[in-house]
Design a protein around this motif. Structure first.
Motif, PDB file in Angstrom:
ATOM      1  N   PHE A   1       0.885  -1.166   0.000  1.00 57.04           N
ATOM      2  CA  PHE A   1       0.000   0.000   0.000  1.00 57.04           C
ATOM      3  C   PHE A   1       0.914   1.204   0.000  1.00 57.04           C
ATOM      4  N   ALA A   2       0.673   2.082  -0.961  1.00 57.94           N
ATOM      5  CA  ALA A   2       1.577   3.205  -1.188  1.00 57.94           C
ATOM      6  C   ALA A   2       0.899   4.514  -0.843  1.00 57.94           C
ATOM      7  N   ILE A   3       1.630   5.331  -0.099  1.00 56.90           N
ATOM      8  CA  ILE A   3       1.174   6.679   0.229  1.00 56.90           C
ATOM      9  C   ILE A   3       1.875   7.617  -0.742  1.00 56.90           C
ATOM     10  N   LEU A   4       1.067   8.321  -1.534  1.00 60.73           N
ATOM     11  CA  LEU A   4       1.598   9.196  -2.578  1.00 60.73           C
ATOM     12  C   LEU A   4       1.712  10.629  -2.077  1.00 60.73           C
ATOM     13  N   PRO A   5       2.732  11.362  -2.533  1.00 60.81           N
ATOM     14  CA  PRO A   5       2.871  12.772  -2.140  1.00 60.81           C
ATOM     15  C   PRO A   5       1.851  13.649  -2.866  1.00 60.81           C
TER      16      PRO A   5
END
Length: 140
Positions: free
Chosen positions: A38-42
């Motif tokens: 799970f990726a947290i994007l800027p």
């Protein structure tokens, strides 16, 4: 993990780091079937959930399908299954688009919260809450 699966996952993790995001490994021990990353994007791009398969002969397990349905019910545009380099390119393109519209999405959500959940005749604490949260983030 099959080599193409590992390659696709590593490429995504590298891309996330290059843009200032973070792709976390899913909690496999506690939640069998949770997506691999799970990726947290800027830039207010939000979070995406990714299951890497890499063209393996086995499909999604029952638990992977279960988590996929749960995530899709929460946000139908944020769950991805990546089998090929083309799937990875599509995922990255979607992530770029999420980051492009991120600020607008946040503003729309904030306005909706103000309009829907706070009666018009009462003073809104949502503005104070949002500004406080943003200040906390920017101070770190």
């Amino acid at each position: 993990m099959a080599s193409i699966e590992k390659y696709l996952e590593n490429k995504f993790v590298e891309w996330c780091e290059e843009i200032g995001g973070k792709a976390f490994k899913g909690p496999a021990m506690q939640y069998k079937g949770f997506p691999d990353r799970f990726a947290i994007l800027p830039n207010y791009g939000g979070t995406v959930y990714v299951e890497f398969k890499g063209g393996t002969e086995y499909g999604l397990t029952a638990m992977q399908k279960h988590f996929g349905r749960m995530i899709t019910a929460s946000d139908p545009t944020r769950y991805f299954v990546v089998d090929t380099k083309e799937d990875l390119a599509f995922l990255i393109d979607c992530c770029k688009r999420f980051m492009t519209i991120g600020d607008m999405t946040v503003q729309t959500e904030q306005q909706a919260l103000k309009d829907i959940y706070i009666p018009k005749e009462q003073p809104s604490n949502m503005d104070v809450f949002v500004e406080t949260q943003i200040k906390k983030i920017l101070e770190d």
